[in-house]
Write a protein that holds these residues in place. Structure first.
Motif, mmCIF file in Angstrom:
data_model
loop_
_atom_site.group_PDB
_atom_site.id
_atom_site.type_symbol
_atom_site.label_atom_id
_atom_site.label_comp_id
_atom_site.label_asym_id
_atom_site.label_seq_id
_atom_site.Cartn_x
_atom_site.Cartn_y
_atom_site.Cartn_z
ATOM 1 N N GLU A 38 0.582 -1.195 0.072
ATOM 2 C CA GLU A 38 0.024 -0.493 0.383
ATOM 3 C C GLU A 38 0.663 1.204 -0.518
ATOM 4 O O GLU A 38 1.584 1.239 1.277
ATOM 5 C CB GLU A 38 -1.088 -0.076 1.209
ATOM 6 C CG GLU A 38 -1.504 0.920 1.374
ATOM 7 C CD GLU A 38 -2.678 1.177 2.311
ATOM 8 O OE1 GLU A 38 -3.176 1.860 2.943
ATOM 9 O OE2 GLU A 38 -2.911 0.145 3.091
ATOM 10 N N GLU A 47 1.532 5.221 0.610
ATOM 11 C CA GLU A 47 1.333 6.406 0.914
ATOM 12 C C GLU A 47 2.005 7.157 0.756
ATOM 13 O O GLU A 47 3.580 7.427 0.666
ATOM 14 C CB GLU A 47 1.027 6.253 2.646
ATOM 15 C CG GLU A 47 0.314 7.698 3.575
ATOM 16 C CD GLU A 47 0.187 7.831 4.964
ATOM 17 O OE1 GLU A 47 1.695 8.674 5.641
ATOM 18 O OE2 GLU A 47 0.044 6.581 4.865
ATOM 19 N N GLU A 103 -4.919 -1.399 -4.561
ATOM 20 C CA GLU A 103 -6.224 -0.565 -5.357
ATOM 21 C C GLU A 103 -5.937 0.366 -5.677
ATOM 22 O O GLU A 103 -6.682 1.458 -5.703
ATOM 23 C CB GLU A 103 -6.259 0.140 -3.119
ATOM 24 C CG GLU A 103 -6.008 -1.482 -2.103
ATOM 25 C CD GLU A 103 -7.290 -1.622 -2.406
ATOM 26 O OE1 GLU A 103 -9.006 -1.137 -3.093
ATOM 27 O OE2 GLU A 103 -7.767 -3.084 -2.028
ATOM 28 N N GLY A 153 -5.168 7.599 5.087
ATOM 29 C CA GLY A 153 -5.962 6.314 4.859
ATOM 30 C C GLY A 153 -6.684 6.246 6.453
ATOM 31 O O GLY A 153 -7.515 6.919 7.041
#
Length: 540
Positions: free
Chosen positions: A56, A58, A146, A169
């Motif tokens: 993921e 960020e 995602e 998030g």
């Protein structure tokens, strides 16, 4: 300052940051460090549903280059972080518009991947050809399932409403004991330089357990944030069952770039018999316990000892894991917890006056995590009649943890006896740290400079007890040497009788400039603000 004086201080070098925006879009100037990602920590939830084994990314959603003059070049930082649980492949980073990419940590460009928890710094530069608004976009392609392509808006030379919302998030409440309310907060910051930004809660939805903590937010009342202001939007999670809970809160604002935001809410109702975390703290003034809540009053610049050995697990099990989090700290410090020889023991340096919050989760031998953290609030408060604090940030100095940076000096001048700036005995500064003021030979009425910080950021503090009646004490800041890093932004706070009376934030100064902040008038305990910048020390 003389050549002989310059020999007493080190010199150094580094890179730059500042920004811009298109006419109908808003921006958040990232050089304003009133609140930053380093100011806000969210504990990682250890519940099973989080371990999905996915990478993921960020990263920021915008970089702002504000007020860039023609032919001036400014830099902005974009930190790319893998907050997932698998390798994040960095496939490409590209930029559109009159911007350039730089990789200060890697001479050959980006690394090919980031392991969980790793990050890489990408710098974007912009050289203005005019003062007109400009925009572009930086695209980061990864294997994040995602969002394979993350866009970062590059904006310039305007100032419209701007909202920064943290966390980026989900807002995670962790595993919580059934029937016990736990509060977490969204952090909303007006990242505009000059204009107000409005934000309000549009809707809260989910499968129960979540609620707005304030009735005003629940009713959708508008919050008006001044430029640079940060507010907390608190939420409460109260599970009634031992299961996972998910929800969503929608917020609206007058930020033209992102007027609508959604934040996912995640929590879990815990099974019974969670271990119980407890924090003990000890400092110069004694100690305190958080079981699970506690408060402690510390002194500025002291190091406190923290222990989690008072934590207990059910059924006589041992506590085998300790998860410490520095959940809150003053905005102008980057201090962190350090292990003290054992995971159950930590140290914390109280660098600035303000509020520090330490949280602790513990894990028992069966892997069960505490339902809620122990939470110790540590307040530092000066006990001096006059306490003057200086901190500063230098956009080109991107590292706080090295031994190089700009050198900015704090000065406190006793007025009325023919004294001059930068001269003993009436100017207290780095060359005259503890002059003899007040009653000759007495020490209790003398000022003292506690730190001469020569490598950037500060702090520098001057303290004075028993000020003389009928005297003005002048506060000033001198940019001794930029050491090649360029302009800095100085913040001065003045505490009288332990209470903050004046805060002047982020005054721009350049090499060898002097900022005359204002006068402290005693015994009235009033402050006369001057806020003037000179090319060198001014004559009185």
């Amino acid at each position: 300052m003389s050549a002989e004086q310059n020999m007493h201080k080190p010199a150094v070098v580094s890179g730059v940051i500042l920004g811009m925006l298109a006419l109908l879009l808003s921006g958040c100037p990232s050089d304003d460090v009133v609140v930053s990602y380093s100011d806000f920590f969210v504990p990682w939830d250890m519940s099973p549903y989080e371990f999905d084994g996915q990478p993921e990314l960020e990263a920021p959603t915008r970089l702002i280059f504000a007020d860039v003059a023609p032919d001036q070049e400014e830099f902005r930082d974009a930190e790319l972080i893998n907050v997932g649980r698998a390798r994040l492949e960095l496939e490409s980073v590209s930029v559109e518009g009159p911007f350039e990419l730089h990789y200060p940590e890697f001479l050959d460009g980006l690394p090919g991947e980031l392991l969980p928890g790793e990050s890489v710094l990408v710098q974007v530069s912009y050289r203005a050809e005019s003062d007109q608004g400009v925009q572009g976009v930086m695209r980061v392609r990864t294997n994040d399932p995602e969002k394979a392509e993350h866009e970062i808006q590059l904006l310039a030379n305007t100032d419209l409403p701007c909202l920064e919302l943290l966390p980026v998030g989900p807002l995670r409440f962790g595993m919580v004991e059934r029937g016990r309310p736990v509060e977490r907060a969204l952090r909303a910051t007006n990242c505009s330089r000059e204009v107000e930004t409005r934000v309000w809660v549009e809707e809260l939805e989910g499968d129960g357990g979540f609620a707005m903590a304030d009735a005003a937010d629940a009713n959708g009342e508008e919050r008006v944030l001044a430029a640079g202001e940060t507010v907390l939007i608190p939420m409460v999670f109260t599970p009634t069952e031992s299961r996972e809970y998910r929800g969503r809160v929608r917020l609206n604002s007058d930020d033209l770039l992102e007027p609508q935001r959604e934040v996912e809410l995640v929590g879990e109702g815990a099974p019974p018999a969670c271990p119980i975390a407890q924090i003990g703290v000890r400092g110069l003034e004694g100690g305190a316990e958080a079981a699970p809540r506690g408060e402690f009053l510390g002194r500025p610049l002291e190091t406190v000892e923290l222990t989690g050995r008072g934590s207990i697990a059910a059924d006589g099990q041992p506590v085998v894991g300790y998860e410490w989090t520095l959940a809150e700290r003053p905005g102008d410090t980057a201090v962190s917890l350090t292990e003290n020889g054992d995971p159950s023991l930590q140290r914390l340096y109280l660098e600035l006056v303000g509020r520090y919050v330490v949280e602790l989760h513990v894990i028992d031998a069966e892997g069960t995590r505490s339902c809620e953290p122990a939470r110790m609030v540590i307040q530092t408060r000066t006990d001096r009649d006059i306490h003057v604090q200086l901190v500063w940030d230098t956009p080109r100095d991107t590292r706080r943890d090295d031994r190089s940076g700009s050198d900015v000096d704090l000065h406190l001048l006793r007025d009325g006896r023919g004294g001059d700036w930068n001269s003993a005995p009436w100017d207290c500064h780095w060359q005259n740290k503890t002059p003899d003021w007040g009653v000759a030979g007495a020490t209790n009425d003398n000022p003292g400079l506690d730190i001469d910080n020569v490598t950037g950021w500060g702090p520098e503090n001057i303290n004075l007890n028993e000020p003389e009646s009928g005297v003005r004490y002048r506060v000033g800041v001198y940019y001794f040497s930029d050491h090649g890093y360029g302009e800095s932004y100085a913040t001065v706070r003045i505490y009288l009788g332990g209470e903050l009376q004046l805060e002047m934030r982020r005054r721009r100064i350049t090499n060898n400039q002097f900022w005359e902040v204002g006068d402290i008038i005693w015994p009235e305990q009033s402050i006369e603000i001057h806020d003037r910048v000179y090319a060198g020390f001014p004559a009185l």
